[in-house]
Enzyme design. Structure first.
Site, PDB file in Angstrom:
ATOM      1  N   ASN A   1       0.745  -1.056  -0.187  1.00 59.56           N
ATOM      2  CA  ASN A   1      -0.141  -0.030  -0.097  1.00 59.56           C
ATOM      3  C   ASN A   1       0.836   1.282  -0.017  1.00 59.56           C
ATOM      4  O   ASN A   1       1.462   1.578   1.002  1.00 59.56           O
ATOM      5  CB  ASN A   1      -0.804   0.031   1.403  1.00 59.56           C
ATOM      6  CG  ASN A   1      -1.771   1.247   1.525  1.00 59.56           C
ATOM      7  OD1 ASN A   1      -1.869   2.079   0.469  1.00 59.56           O
ATOM      8  ND2 ASN A   1      -2.361   1.539   2.472  1.00 59.56           N
TER       9      ASN A   1
ATOM     10  N   LYS B   1       0.218   4.337  -0.289  1.00 56.41           N
ATOM     11  CA  LYS B   1      -0.293   5.499   0.074  1.00 56.41           C
ATOM     12  C   LYS B   1      -0.236   6.720  -0.731  1.00 56.41           C
ATOM     13  O   LYS B   1      -0.061   6.719  -1.894  1.00 56.41           O
ATOM     14  CB  LYS B   1       0.072   5.710   1.673  1.00 56.41           C
ATOM     15  CG  LYS B   1      -0.196   4.417   2.554  1.00 56.41           C
ATOM     16  CD  LYS B   1       0.052   4.603   4.218  1.00 56.41           C
ATOM     17  CE  LYS B   1      -0.328   3.534   4.734  1.00 56.41           C
ATOM     18  NZ  LYS B   1      -0.567   3.552   6.025  1.00 56.41           N
TER      19      LYS B   1
ATOM     20  N   HIS C   1      -9.964   1.766   4.329  1.00 55.59           N
ATOM     21  CA  HIS C   1      -8.497   1.843   5.215  1.00 55.59           C
ATOM     22  C   HIS C   1      -8.670   2.860   6.323  1.00 55.59           C
ATOM     23  O   HIS C   1      -9.599   3.947   5.782  1.00 55.59           O
ATOM     24  CB  HIS C   1      -7.630   2.299   4.278  1.00 55.59           C
ATOM     25  CG  HIS C   1      -6.107   2.312   4.880  1.00 55.59           C
ATOM     26  ND1 HIS C   1      -5.627   3.275   5.784  1.00 55.59           N
ATOM     27  CD2 HIS C   1      -5.102   1.290   4.848  1.00 55.59           C
ATOM     28  CE1 HIS C   1      -4.693   2.852   6.050  1.00 55.59           C
ATOM     29  NE2 HIS C   1      -4.246   1.650   5.252  1.00 55.59           N
TER      30      HIS C   1
ATOM     31  N   GLU D   1      -7.335   5.027   7.352  1.00 54.81           N
ATOM     32  CA  GLU D   1      -6.721   6.569   6.925  1.00 54.81           C
ATOM     33  C   GLU D   1      -8.225   7.237   6.046  1.00 54.81           C
ATOM     34  O   GLU D   1      -8.440   8.583   6.155  1.00 54.81           O
ATOM     35  CB  GLU D   1      -5.530   6.735   6.114  1.00 54.81           C
ATOM     36  CG  GLU D   1      -4.515   6.373   7.019  1.00 54.81           C
ATOM     37  CD  GLU D   1      -3.098   5.830   6.410  1.00 54.81           C
ATOM     38  OE1 GLU D   1      -3.236   5.662   5.139  1.00 54.81           O
ATOM     39  OE2 GLU D   1      -2.277   5.275   7.222  1.00 54.81           O
TER      40      GLU D   1
ATOM     41  N   GLU E   1      -6.084  -4.327  10.263  1.00 51.57           N
ATOM     42  CA  GLU E   1      -5.114  -3.275  10.523  1.00 51.57           C
ATOM     43  C   GLU E   1      -5.376  -2.501  11.773  1.00 51.57           C
ATOM     44  O   GLU E   1      -6.347  -1.656  11.633  1.00 51.57           O
ATOM     45  CB  GLU E   1      -5.101  -2.442   9.395  1.00 51.57           C
ATOM     46  CG  GLU E   1      -4.702  -3.024   8.056  1.00 51.57           C
ATOM     47  CD  GLU E   1      -3.830  -2.093   7.072  1.00 51.57           C
ATOM     48  OE1 GLU E   1      -2.762  -2.448   6.767  1.00 51.57           O
ATOM     49  OE2 GLU E   1      -4.555  -0.857   6.834  1.00 51.57           O
TER      50      GLU E   1
ATOM     51  N   GLY F   1       1.952   2.516  10.584  1.00 48.63           N
ATOM     52  CA  GLY F   1       3.019   3.516  10.563  1.00 48.63           C
ATOM     53  C   GLY F   1       3.676   3.953  11.761  1.00 48.63           C
ATOM     54  O   GLY F   1       4.356   4.804  11.713  1.00 48.63           O
TER      55      GLY F   1
ATOM     56  N   SER G   1       2.462  -1.839  10.351  1.00 48.79           N
ATOM     57  CA  SER G   1       4.173  -1.858  10.538  1.00 48.79           C
ATOM     58  C   SER G   1       4.580  -3.194  10.611  1.00 48.79           C
ATOM     59  O   SER G   1       5.586  -3.702  11.368  1.00 48.79           O
ATOM     60  CB  SER G   1       4.328  -1.484  12.102  1.00 48.79           C
ATOM     61  OG  SER G   1       4.195  -0.054  12.221  1.00 48.79           O
TER      62      SER G   1
HETATM   63  P1  PGA Z   1       2.365   0.602   7.625  1.00 43.67           P
HETATM   64  O1  PGA Z   1       0.768   0.923   6.859  1.00 43.67           O
HETATM   65  O2  PGA Z   1       2.733  -0.789   7.160  1.00 43.67           O
HETATM   66  O3  PGA Z   1       3.178   1.432   7.000  1.00 43.67           O
HETATM   67  O4  PGA Z   1       1.920   0.494   9.083  1.00 43.67           O
HETATM   68  C1  PGA Z   1      -0.001  -0.301   6.651  1.00 43.67           C
HETATM   69  C2  PGA Z   1      -1.380   0.191   6.148  1.00 43.67           C
HETATM   70  O5  PGA Z   1      -1.698   1.204   6.397  1.00 43.67           O
HETATM   71  O6  PGA Z   1      -1.815  -0.568   4.987  1.00 43.67           O
END
Ligand code: PGA
Length: 254
Positions: free
Chosen positions: A12, A14, A97, A99, A168, A174, A212
């Site tokens: 992903n 982003k 997601h 976000e 998630e 993150g 992460s």
């Molecule tokens: P990350 O993001 O691996 O940077 O924690 C995962 C995601 O949000 O899909």
């Protein structure tokens, strides 16, 4: 991971990337063909879908988008429809997601209808669910993820088995703070049980872990029986790290 399910490692990106950097990354990944054992790919920003398509067409790598509109077409400035995604041969789309839920106010109901829209256009939605830190600390993890998934199950009805689910935990995204393999497995098992009540194919469905995940912790997470792969943010932007995680998944299938 279970032998019944082919692992999936989905990047992903982003809101990261640029034409030159993407080209290097897409080519470095394409150079490794892992498609016999792993379904690997990346969900990229809309403007780079054509680049991903050009670089990856004919390879075992799959590209996806990070969102889609719930509408078919019309006066929805800034939105991108499922039919448009199809024109770029998109196989996957992230839906819900955290976000999007957090910064764009996406409700369970909207997320469910986006999943339905993707399925109606032959695109596999990767439906993301997860609790915040406050919800976990309040002991509400199970309740929250079940509510989020229930909304989708209700709306997509007989197509449930065609989607991918990603757990998630919001507090792990993150932050460098990964859920322990045991914490993740508990939630994955809850989700699979919930899916079992809606479809007799739950045992073949893919449930990804995200938050992460990196080259150092992937093996322990992927070793859990109900963790079928990863949704990988930051670590998917570095070819070596992502390929390392993919070979970890490959090794577990051997
Ligand atoms: P990350 O993001 O691996 O940077 O924690 C995962 C995601 O949000 O899909």
């Amino acid at each position: 991971m279970s032998a019944a399910r082919k692992p999936m490692m989905m990047g992903n990106w982003k809101m990261n990337g640029g034409l030159q950097a993407n080209q290097d990354l897409l080519r470095a990944l394409r150079a490794v063909d892992c498609s016999a054992q792993v379904r690997a790919g990346a969900c990229v920003p809309f403007p780079y879908l054509s680049q991903a398509q050009a670089e990856w067409q004919g390879s075992g790598w799959a590209w996806g988008a990070q969102d889609l509109s719930v509408h078919d077409k019309g006066a929805y400035t800034g939105e991108v429809s499922a039919a448009m995604l199809r024109e770029f041969a998109v196989r996957y789309v992230l839906v819900g997601h955290s976000e999007r839920r957090q910064y764009h106010g996406e409700s369970d109901d909207l997320v469910a209808n986006k999943a339905k829209q993707a399925l109606a256009h032959g695109i596999t939605p990767i439906v993301c669910v997860g609790e915040t830190l406050a919800e976990r600390q309040a002991g509400q993890t199970e309740q929250v993820v079940k509510r989020q998934l229930a909304a989708v199950i209700h709306v997509v009805a007989h197509c449930v088995s065609e989607m991918v689910v990603a757990y998630e935990p919001v507090w792990a995204i993150g932050t460098g703070q990964t859920a322990t393999p045991e914490q993740a497995q508990v939630v994955h098992a809850v989700l699979r049980t919930q899916l079992s009540a809606a479809t007799d194919r739950a045992q073949t469905m893919t449930i990804l872990y995200g938050g992460s995940m990196n080259a150092a912790n992937a093996a322990d997470l992927l070793a859990q029986p109900d963790i079928d792969g990863g949704l990988v943010g930051g670590a998917s932007l570095k070819a070596d790290d992502f390929l390392n995680m993919i070979s970890t998944a490959q090794a577990l299938t051997a």
